[in-house]
Design a protein around this motif. Structure first.
Motif, mmCIF file in Angstrom:
data_model
loop_
_atom_site.group_PDB
_atom_site.id
_atom_site.type_symbol
_atom_site.label_atom_id
_atom_site.label_comp_id
_atom_site.label_asym_id
_atom_site.label_seq_id
_atom_site.Cartn_x
_atom_site.Cartn_y
_atom_site.Cartn_z
ATOM 1 N N ALA A 67 0.805 -1.228 0.000
ATOM 2 C CA ALA A 67 0.000 0.000 0.000
ATOM 3 C C ALA A 67 0.841 1.284 0.000
ATOM 4 C CB ALA A 67 -0.933 0.005 1.210
ATOM 5 N N TYR A 68 2.057 1.235 0.546
ATOM 6 C CA TYR A 68 2.872 2.454 0.605
ATOM 7 C C TYR A 68 3.392 2.810 -0.781
ATOM 8 C CZ TYR A 68 6.653 5.670 1.812
ATOM 9 O OH TYR A 68 7.487 6.767 1.873
ATOM 10 N N ASP A 69 3.247 4.073 -1.165
ATOM 11 C CA ASP A 69 3.587 4.495 -2.524
ATOM 12 C C ASP A 69 5.077 4.750 -2.754
ATOM 13 O OD1 ASP A 69 4.062 6.926 -1.268
ATOM 14 O OD2 ASP A 69 2.228 7.876 -2.013
ATOM 15 N N GLY A 70 5.868 4.712 -1.701
ATOM 16 C CA GLY A 70 7.300 4.897 -1.853
ATOM 17 C C GLY A 70 7.729 6.342 -1.988
ATOM 18 N N GLU A 71 6.791 7.288 -1.920
ATOM 19 C CA GLU A 71 7.111 8.701 -2.086
ATOM 20 C C GLU A 71 6.625 9.573 -0.925
ATOM 21 O OE1 GLU A 71 5.421 9.900 -5.769
ATOM 22 O OE2 GLU A 71 6.744 8.637 -7.001
ATOM 23 N N SER A 72 5.522 9.211 -0.319
ATOM 24 C CA SER A 72 4.953 10.021 0.753
ATOM 25 C C SER A 72 5.939 10.107 1.914
ATOM 26 C CB SER A 72 3.639 9.421 1.241
ATOM 27 O OG SER A 72 2.677 9.401 0.206
ATOM 28 N N THR A 73 6.062 11.315 2.475
ATOM 29 C CA THR A 73 7.009 11.504 3.584
ATOM 30 C C THR A 73 6.353 11.143 4.910
ATOM 31 O OG1 THR A 73 6.381 13.837 3.802
ATOM 32 C CG2 THR A 73 8.243 13.311 2.349
ATOM 33 N N VAL A 74 7.189 10.661 5.817
ATOM 34 C CA VAL A 74 6.686 10.151 7.092
ATOM 35 C C VAL A 74 7.531 10.709 8.235
ATOM 36 C CG1 VAL A 74 6.154 8.068 8.424
ATOM 37 C CG2 VAL A 74 6.032 8.009 5.909
ATOM 38 N N MET A 75 6.863 10.964 9.381
ATOM 39 C CA MET A 75 7.577 11.388 10.584
ATOM 40 C C MET A 75 7.041 10.613 11.776
ATOM 41 S SD MET A 75 7.888 15.170 12.401
ATOM 42 C CE MET A 75 8.961 15.835 11.138
ATOM 43 N N GLY A 76 7.952 10.233 12.654
ATOM 44 C CA GLY A 76 7.568 9.553 13.879
ATOM 45 C C GLY A 76 7.593 10.517 15.048
ATOM 46 N N LEU A 77 6.561 10.447 15.894
ATOM 47 C CA LEU A 77 6.471 11.302 17.074
ATOM 48 C C LEU A 77 6.151 10.458 18.305
ATOM 49 C CD1 LEU A 77 4.323 14.314 15.739
ATOM 50 C CD2 LEU A 77 6.817 14.245 16.049
ATOM 51 N N LEU A 78 6.597 10.940 19.438
ATOM 52 C CA LEU A 78 6.291 10.318 20.725
ATOM 53 C C LEU A 78 5.726 11.401 21.624
ATOM 54 C CD1 LEU A 78 8.595 7.897 22.678
ATOM 55 C CD2 LEU A 78 7.461 9.760 23.849
ATOM 56 N N THR A 79 4.576 11.137 22.249
ATOM 57 C CA THR A 79 3.983 12.135 23.144
ATOM 58 C C THR A 79 4.101 11.674 24.591
ATOM 59 O OG1 THR A 79 1.754 11.190 23.058
ATOM 60 C CG2 THR A 79 2.330 12.810 21.361
ATOM 61 N N SER A 80 4.389 12.633 25.461
ATOM 62 C CA SER A 80 4.510 12.350 26.893
ATOM 63 C C SER A 80 4.438 13.653 27.664
ATOM 64 C CB SER A 80 5.839 11.644 27.177
ATOM 65 O OG SER A 80 5.986 11.365 28.550
ATOM 66 N N GLY A 81 3.664 13.669 28.743
ATOM 67 C CA GLY A 81 3.562 14.863 29.571
ATOM 68 C C GLY A 81 3.003 16.062 28.839
ATOM 69 N N GLY A 82 2.203 15.812 27.837
ATOM 70 C CA GLY A 82 1.593 16.903 27.077
ATOM 71 C C GLY A 82 2.468 17.452 25.974
ATOM 72 N N ASP A 83 3.651 16.910 25.777
ATOM 73 C CA ASP A 83 4.577 17.401 24.758
ATOM 74 C C ASP A 83 4.823 16.358 23.677
ATOM 75 O OD1 ASP A 83 4.973 19.863 26.111
ATOM 76 O OD2 ASP A 83 6.455 18.899 27.432
ATOM 77 N N MET A 84 5.349 16.837 22.547
ATOM 78 C CA MET A 84 5.727 15.957 21.451
ATOM 79 C C MET A 84 7.238 15.853 21.351
ATOM 80 S SD MET A 84 3.114 17.020 18.359
ATOM 81 C CE MET A 84 2.946 18.757 18.821
ATOM 82 N N SER A 85 7.736 14.665 21.051
ATOM 83 C CA SER A 85 9.158 14.451 20.808
ATOM 84 C C SER A 85 9.324 13.827 19.430
ATOM 85 C CB SER A 85 9.765 13.525 21.869
ATOM 86 O OG SER A 85 9.656 14.084 23.161
ATOM 87 N N TYR A 86 10.483 14.034 18.867
ATOM 88 C CA TYR A 86 10.807 13.535 17.538
ATOM 89 C C TYR A 86 11.439 12.150 17.643
ATOM 90 C CZ TYR A 86 13.649 13.176 13.242
ATOM 91 O OH TYR A 86 14.250 12.763 12.081
ATOM 92 N N VAL A 87 10.976 11.220 16.825
ATOM 93 C CA VAL A 87 11.539 9.874 16.774
ATOM 94 C C VAL A 87 12.353 9.760 15.490
ATOM 95 C CG1 VAL A 87 11.086 7.405 16.705
ATOM 96 C CG2 VAL A 87 9.631 8.896 18.087
ATOM 97 N N ALA A 88 13.646 9.608 15.641
ATOM 98 C CA ALA A 88 14.533 9.569 14.480
ATOM 99 C C ALA A 88 14.334 8.289 13.674
ATOM 100 C CB ALA A 88 15.983 9.670 14.932
ATOM 101 N N PRO A 89 14.404 8.392 12.352
ATOM 102 C CA PRO A 89 14.343 7.184 11.505
ATOM 103 C C PRO A 89 15.549 6.292 11.772
ATOM 104 C CG PRO A 89 14.004 9.186 10.217
ATOM 105 C CD PRO A 89 14.500 9.619 11.554
ATOM 106 N N GLY A 90 15.361 4.991 11.706
ATOM 107 C CA GLY A 90 16.475 4.075 11.892
ATOM 108 C C GLY A 90 16.488 3.429 13.266
ATOM 109 N N PRO A 91 17.493 2.640 13.556
ATOM 110 C CA PRO A 91 17.545 1.842 14.789
ATOM 111 C C PRO A 91 17.612 2.662 16.069
ATOM 112 C CG PRO A 91 19.640 1.748 13.608
ATOM 113 C CD PRO A 91 18.667 2.392 12.688
ATOM 114 N N ASN A 92 18.014 3.924 15.997
ATOM 115 C CA ASN A 92 18.114 4.739 17.203
ATOM 116 C C ASN A 92 16.795 5.398 17.597
ATOM 117 O OD1 ASN A 92 20.877 4.232 17.550
ATOM 118 N ND2 ASN A 92 21.436 5.892 16.156
ATOM 119 N N GLY A 93 15.786 5.256 16.781
ATOM 120 C CA GLY A 93 14.494 5.861 17.087
ATOM 121 C C GLY A 93 13.594 4.877 17.806
ATOM 122 N N ARG A 94 13.056 5.260 18.940
ATOM 123 C CA ARG A 94 12.273 4.350 19.771
ATOM 124 C C ARG A 94 11.063 3.791 19.026
ATOM 125 N NH1 ARG A 94 11.931 3.219 25.318
ATOM 126 N NH2 ARG A 94 10.493 1.491 25.534
#
Length: 362
Positions: free
Chosen positions: A223-250
């Protein structure tokens, strides 16, 4: 009357023939008796051999049964190769990513960190027969000794206590299946699940879990078109954090490699556990087509005052109203219990939701 010479000769001949016939008969009778004896001996020997073979077969089958009951299996984990009993009498489980898999296998642990479970997710959570090892920050390792384990499934939050466990339970086999560096997420989930299936002779149940995961992986890839951009986020305590692509991202980070997702923001992560600081303005500037979001507090703090669900934090943010993912509703929230589980079942559910959203957006 005197006997003539011819008559005497005839009589002598008859006697000789009679004796000869008698001798032949006697020999024949002796031969028959001997054959009968040999046949009986052969039959007796054959019977004895058959009985011996049956006894040997019975012993072999009995030994095989005993081997199956008290057998071992060779397992390779992060620390090497182990001969592990397929019928462990006392199992300690510290790895939260193994709880539900072992539940599916019908395994009853003798000790576990019950604080890493919630009753909505784990049948173990309220089982009073399980010794509580406490939380990973202040574990109750005395219960490791009390449980007298012969097998310990260790990992993630308790990984730092590996050496302590070897000293507290020197007779126990300790297995760890941490995701290996540069290894594919899905392959690691399968490695762990199949290994545990072999340990507990639950290969079929393990195969079912793997099959379900692979089916959802295939759906996302299709289903993924191979072009659409994606971002990972983690929320905690009312805030948003950035989840890095790759093995270092939770949790979400490795998914980028699994599906060759195009990152909306190329920024290396530094905090694998809780994500990295990011402003809403930076998210808006990156303008991702898709957002993958994990609510870290969903099963930890949702009953506490001031808890804000991930959907509220992301979708109600004024700065994100013009972001494509928010405008088009292309937001996939990981299962509420994901932060506590992160197991093969959790990823299967996550990928199923992601596939559903991708297919609906086509």
């Amino acid at each position: 009357m005197p006997i003539s010479a011819s008559t005497a000769q005839l009589s002598s001949t008859v006697r000789a023939r009679g004796l000869s016939a008698l001798s032949v008969g006697a020999i024949a009778a002796f031969a028959l008796t001997a054959c009968a004896g040999e046949d009986a001996a052969d039959a007796e020997q054959a019977s004895s051999e058959t009985q011996a073979e049956e006894t040997a077969e019975g012993s072999t089958e009995e030994s095989a049964d005993e081997g199956a009951e008290s057998g071992t299996v060779t397992i390779e984990d992060d620390h090497g190769t182990h001969e592990v009993s397929t019928d462990p009498q006392s199992v300690i489980v510290t790895d939260n990513r193994s709880f539900r898999t072992l539940e599916a296998f019908g395994v009853q642990p003798s000790a576990a960190p019950l604080g890493l479970m919630d009753a909505q997710t784990h049948s173990y959570a309220e089982d009073e027969s399980i010794l509580d090892l406490g939380m990973h920050r202040e574990p109750n390792l005395e219960n490791v000794v009390a449980a007298e384990p012969d097998l310990i499934i260790n990992g993630q939050r308790f990984q730092q206590y590996y050496q302590d466990l070897t000293e507290l339970a020197p007779e126990a086999t300790i297995l760890e299946f941490e995701p290996q560096e540069d290894a594919d997420l899905v392959e690691e989930l399968i490695r762990k699940t199949e290994s545990l299936g072999s340990v507990f002779a639950e290969e079929e149940a393990a195969a079912e879990l793997v099959e379900e995961l692979e089916a959802e992986v295939a759906r996302v890839q299709e289903a993924y078109d191979g072009e659409s951009t994606v971002m990972g986020l983690l929320t905690s305590g009312g805030d948003m954090s950035y989840v890095a692509p790759g093995p270092n991202g939770r949790a979400i980070g490795p998914v980028f490699d699994t599906f060759d997702l195009v990152p909306a923001l190329e920024q290396e992560g530094e905090n694998e556990s809780h994500g990295d600081d990011i402003s809403v303005e930076a998210i808006a500037t990156a303008n991702p087509d898709w957002l993958l979001v994990m609510d870290r507090d969903a099963r930890i703090s949702q009953e506490e005052e001031g808890y804000s669900p991930a959907a509220e934090i992301v979708e109600d943010s004024e700065a994100l109203q013009n972001v494509t993912a928010v405008e088009e509703g292309n937001i996939v929230y990981l299962p509420e219990n994901f932060y506590l589980t992160e197991d093969i079942q959790a990823y299967t559910e996550f990928f199923r939701d992601f596939a559903d959203a991708l297919e609906a957006a086509e």
